[in-house]
Write a protein that holds these residues in place. Structure first.
Motif, PDB file in Angstrom:
ATOM      1  N   CYS A  54       0.837  -1.199   0.000  1.00 45.54           N
ATOM      2  CA  CYS A  54       0.000   0.000   0.000  1.00 45.54           C
ATOM      3  C   CYS A  54       0.871   1.246   0.000  1.00 45.54           C
ATOM      4  CB  CYS A  54      -0.898   0.030   1.237  1.00 45.54           C
ATOM      5  SG  CYS A  54      -2.030  -1.345   1.382  1.00 45.54           S
ATOM      6  N   GLY A  55       0.351   2.287  -0.622  1.00 44.71           N
ATOM      7  CA  GLY A  55       1.047   3.559  -0.640  1.00 44.71           C
ATOM      8  C   GLY A  55       0.082   4.716  -0.767  1.00 44.71           C
ATOM      9  N   TRP A  56       0.602   5.895  -0.525  1.00 48.89           N
ATOM     10  CA  TRP A  56      -0.179   7.118  -0.492  1.00 48.89           C
ATOM     11  C   TRP A  56       0.469   8.109  -1.431  1.00 48.89           C
ATOM     12  CZ3 TRP A  56       0.065  10.689   4.382  1.00 48.89           C
ATOM     13  CH2 TRP A  56      -0.845  11.723   4.269  1.00 48.89           C
ATOM     14  N   MET A  57      -0.271   8.572  -2.435  1.00 48.17           N
ATOM     15  CA  MET A  57       0.233   9.567  -3.375  1.00 48.17           C
ATOM     16  C   MET A  57       0.144  10.946  -2.732  1.00 48.17           C
ATOM     17  SD  MET A  57       1.177   8.106  -6.279  1.00 48.17           S
ATOM     18  CE  MET A  57       1.037   9.399  -7.507  1.00 48.17           C
ATOM     19  N   VAL A  58       1.289  11.621  -2.640  1.00 51.18           N
ATOM     20  CA  VAL A  58       1.355  12.984  -2.123  1.00 51.18           C
ATOM     21  C   VAL A  58       2.131  13.793  -3.160  1.00 51.18           C
ATOM     22  CG1 VAL A  58       2.106  14.478  -0.249  1.00 51.18           C
ATOM     23  CG2 VAL A  58       1.367  12.137   0.256  1.00 51.18           C
ATOM     24  N   GLY A  59       1.407  14.577  -3.941  1.00 50.99           N
ATOM     25  CA  GLY A  59       2.048  15.305  -5.036  1.00 50.99           C
ATOM     26  C   GLY A  59       2.658  14.316  -6.008  1.00 50.99           C
ATOM     27  N   ASP A  60       3.968  14.465  -6.234  1.00 54.14           N
ATOM     28  CA  ASP A  60       4.651  13.558  -7.163  1.00 54.14           C
ATOM     29  C   ASP A  60       5.447  12.473  -6.438  1.00 54.14           C
ATOM     30  OD1 ASP A  60       6.806  15.010  -6.207  1.00 54.14           O
ATOM     31  OD2 ASP A  60       7.634  15.468  -8.187  1.00 54.14           O
ATOM     32  N   GLU A  61       5.051  12.183  -5.183  1.00 46.05           N
ATOM     33  CA  GLU A  61       5.737  11.153  -4.398  1.00 46.05           C
ATOM     34  C   GLU A  61       4.758  10.069  -3.951  1.00 46.05           C
ATOM     35  OE1 GLU A  61       8.933  14.183  -2.346  1.00 46.05           O
ATOM     36  OE2 GLU A  61       7.604  13.039  -1.066  1.00 46.05           O
ATOM     37  N   LEU A  62       5.262   8.853  -3.946  1.00 41.27           N
ATOM     38  CA  LEU A  62       4.530   7.733  -3.363  1.00 41.27           C
ATOM     39  C   LEU A  62       5.152   7.448  -2.002  1.00 41.27           C
ATOM     40  CD1 LEU A  62       2.564   5.285  -3.511  1.00 41.27           C
ATOM     41  CD2 LEU A  62       4.512   3.978  -4.412  1.00 41.27           C
ATOM     42  N   HIS A  63       4.361   7.547  -0.953  1.00 43.60           N
ATOM     43  CA  HIS A  63       4.799   7.180   0.395  1.00 43.60           C
ATOM     44  C   HIS A  63       4.276   5.777   0.659  1.00 43.60           C
ATOM     45  CE1 HIS A  63       6.288  11.146   1.856  1.00 43.60           C
ATOM     46  NE2 HIS A  63       5.621  11.500   0.773  1.00 43.60           N
ATOM     47  N   ILE A  64       5.162   4.809   0.682  1.00 38.30           N
ATOM     48  CA  ILE A  64       4.761   3.424   0.896  1.00 38.30           C
ATOM     49  C   ILE A  64       4.451   3.242   2.376  1.00 38.30           C
ATOM     50  CG2 ILE A  64       5.504   1.012   0.754  1.00 38.30           C
ATOM     51  CD1 ILE A  64       7.229   1.953  -1.687  1.00 38.30           C
ATOM     52  N   THR A  65       3.232   2.797   2.648  1.00 39.90           N
ATOM     53  CA  THR A  65       2.770   2.704   4.032  1.00 39.90           C
ATOM     54  C   THR A  65       2.832   1.295   4.595  1.00 39.90           C
ATOM     55  OG1 THR A  65       0.495   2.527   3.213  1.00 39.90           O
ATOM     56  CG2 THR A  65       1.266   4.731   3.845  1.00 39.90           C
ATOM     57  N   ALA A  66       2.755   0.284   3.730  1.00 38.11           N
ATOM     58  CA  ALA A  66       2.787  -1.095   4.227  1.00 38.11           C
ATOM     59  C   ALA A  66       3.145  -2.060   3.101  1.00 38.11           C
ATOM     60  CB  ALA A  66       1.433  -1.484   4.817  1.00 38.11           C
ATOM     61  N   LEU A  87       4.777   0.439  -7.442  1.00 33.95           N
ATOM     62  CA  LEU A  87       5.645   1.488  -8.005  1.00 33.95           C
ATOM     63  C   LEU A  87       5.227   1.838  -9.430  1.00 33.95           C
ATOM     64  CD1 LEU A  87       9.083   0.183  -6.681  1.00 33.95           C
ATOM     65  CD2 LEU A  87       7.749   2.110  -5.781  1.00 33.95           C
ATOM     66  N   GLN A  88       4.881   0.840 -10.226  1.00 32.78           N
ATOM     67  CA  GLN A  88       4.443   1.089 -11.607  1.00 32.78           C
ATOM     68  C   GLN A  88       3.141   1.880 -11.633  1.00 32.78           C
ATOM     69  OE1 GLN A  88       4.281  -2.799 -13.399  1.00 32.78           O
ATOM     70  NE2 GLN A  88       6.507  -2.925 -13.643  1.00 32.78           N
ATOM     71  N   ARG A  89       2.212   1.490 -10.781  1.00 32.68           N
ATOM     72  CA  ARG A  89       0.934   2.193 -10.751  1.00 32.68           C
ATOM     73  C   ARG A  89       1.122   3.640 -10.306  1.00 32.68           C
ATOM     74  NH1 ARG A  89      -4.474  -0.591  -8.861  1.00 32.68           N
ATOM     75  NH2 ARG A  89      -3.585  -2.186 -10.208  1.00 32.68           N
ATOM     76  N   ALA A  90       1.987   3.851  -9.322  1.00 37.79           N
ATOM     77  CA  ALA A  90       2.255   5.213  -8.853  1.00 37.79           C
ATOM     78  C   ALA A  90       2.914   6.049  -9.952  1.00 37.79           C
ATOM     79  CB  ALA A  90       3.144   5.172  -7.610  1.00 37.79           C
ATOM     80  N   ALA A  91       3.879   5.470 -10.651  1.00 33.02           N
ATOM     81  CA  ALA A  91       4.544   6.187 -11.740  1.00 33.02           C
ATOM     82  C   ALA A  91       3.538   6.557 -12.827  1.00 33.02           C
ATOM     83  CB  ALA A  91       5.681   5.346 -12.305  1.00 33.02           C
ATOM     84  N   ALA A  92       2.633   5.640 -13.152  1.00 31.36           N
ATOM     85  CA  ALA A  92       1.604   5.915 -14.154  1.00 31.36           C
ATOM     86  C   ALA A  92       0.673   7.033 -13.685  1.00 31.36           C
ATOM     87  CB  ALA A  92       0.807   4.651 -14.457  1.00 31.36           C
ATOM     88  N   GLY A  93       0.550   7.201 -12.373  1.00 35.84           N
ATOM     89  CA  GLY A  93      -0.282   8.256 -11.798  1.00 35.84           C
ATOM     90  C   GLY A  93       0.462   9.555 -11.571  1.00 35.84           C
ATOM     91  N   GLY A  94       1.724   9.631 -12.010  1.00 38.34           N
ATOM     92  CA  GLY A  94       2.478  10.875 -11.919  1.00 38.34           C
ATOM     93  C   GLY A  94       3.559  10.925 -10.853  1.00 38.34           C
ATOM     94  N   ALA A  95       3.727   9.873 -10.090  1.00 38.89           N
ATOM     95  CA  ALA A  95       4.776   9.881  -9.057  1.00 38.89           C
ATOM     96  C   ALA A  95       6.153   9.830  -9.713  1.00 38.89           C
ATOM     97  CB  ALA A  95       4.606   8.707  -8.108  1.00 38.89           C
ATOM     98  N   ARG A  96       7.067  10.633  -9.183  1.00 44.48           N
ATOM     99  CA  ARG A  96       8.447  10.645  -9.679  1.00 44.48           C
ATOM    100  C   ARG A  96       9.417  10.014  -8.682  1.00 44.48           C
ATOM    101  NH1 ARG A  96       9.910  16.377 -11.191  1.00 44.48           N
ATOM    102  NH2 ARG A  96      11.731  15.290 -11.982  1.00 44.48           N
ATOM    103  N   HIS A  97       8.975   9.889  -7.426  1.00 47.74           N
ATOM    104  CA  HIS A  97       9.804   9.321  -6.369  1.00 47.74           C
ATOM    105  C   HIS A  97       8.940   8.431  -5.480  1.00 47.74           C
ATOM    106  CE1 HIS A  97      11.759  13.171  -7.363  1.00 47.74           C
ATOM    107  NE2 HIS A  97      12.864  12.484  -7.216  1.00 47.74           N
ATOM    108  N   ALA A  98       9.597   7.520  -4.758  1.00 47.44           N
ATOM    109  CA  ALA A  98       8.918   6.711  -3.747  1.00 47.44           C
ATOM    110  C   ALA A  98       9.759   6.723  -2.488  1.00 47.44           C
ATOM    111  CB  ALA A  98       8.730   5.277  -4.241  1.00 47.44           C
ATOM    112  N   THR A  99       9.109   6.709  -1.347  1.00 45.27           N
ATOM    113  CA  THR A  99       9.798   6.706  -0.065  1.00 45.27           C
ATOM    114  C   THR A  99       9.066   5.793   0.908  1.00 45.27           C
ATOM    115  OG1 THR A  99      10.718   8.100   1.697  1.00 45.27           O
ATOM    116  CG2 THR A  99       8.557   8.730   0.835  1.00 45.27           C
ATOM    117  N   LEU A 100       9.797   5.358   1.934  1.00 46.25           N
ATOM    118  CA  LEU A 100       9.232   4.513   2.986  1.00 46.25           C
ATOM    119  C   LEU A 100      10.160   4.544   4.192  1.00 46.25           C
ATOM    120  CD1 LEU A 100      11.022   1.608   3.132  1.00 46.25           C
ATOM    121  CD2 LEU A 100       9.957   1.377   0.901  1.00 46.25           C
TER     122      LEU A 100
END
Length: 142
Positions: A54-66, A87-100
């Motif tokens: 699971c993750g949360w889209m915040v602007g252009d970042e995906l915050h992985i929550t679990a 990660l692929q789904r987030a990138a397709a939704g505009g995310a440029r970075h991921a963090t956790l």
């Protein structure tokens, strides 16, 4: 693989209990699965949830929550499969970075994240209620 919804909250809570020691309550899982900015993916074997990411889209970042895998199904590639799909789904939704954040002593999770291109960017001292530190992990998605 399926997109999880609020109707899957109990299955997520049960997997959380088995795999992560019960980090979230049923109410927290219901909230996680109800928010529009969240992406939650799961892998079922019949009615039983085997793994989730699971993750949360915040602007252009995906915050992985679990990320969780049933203990008896670990090392089968489920965690990596779901994490990469997230990660692929987030990138397709505009995310440029991921963090956790990950417990600094969780060697299995650290290996998974490293294999998926994450790097440690910092440390949160005493982040967890039991005093463990969390490592902040980042990855570019572009």
């Amino acid at each position: 693989m399926t997109t999880l919804s609020a109707g899957d909250a109990k299955a997520c809570r049960d997997l959380d209990e088995a795999a992560l020691g019960g980090l979230w309550t049923l109410q927290q899982w219901t909230h996680e699965l109800s928010e529009a900015q969240r992406i939650c993916l799961g892998l079922f074997d019949g009615p039983r949830l085997l793994a989730l990411a699971c993750g949360w889209m915040v602007g252009d970042e995906l915050h992985i929550t679990a990320v969780a895998v049933a203990p008896e199904r670990r090392r089968c590639g489920f965690g990596r499969m779901l994490l990469e799909a997230l990660l692929q789904r987030a990138a397709a939704g505009g995310a440029r970075h991921a963090t956790l954040e990950v417990a600094s002593c969780n060697a299995a999770a650290l290996a998974l994240y490293s294999n998926c291109g994450f790097e440690t960017a910092g440390c949160r001292r005493d982040y967890y209620s039991d005093g463990r530190d969390a490592l902040i992990q980042w990855r570019k998605l572009t």
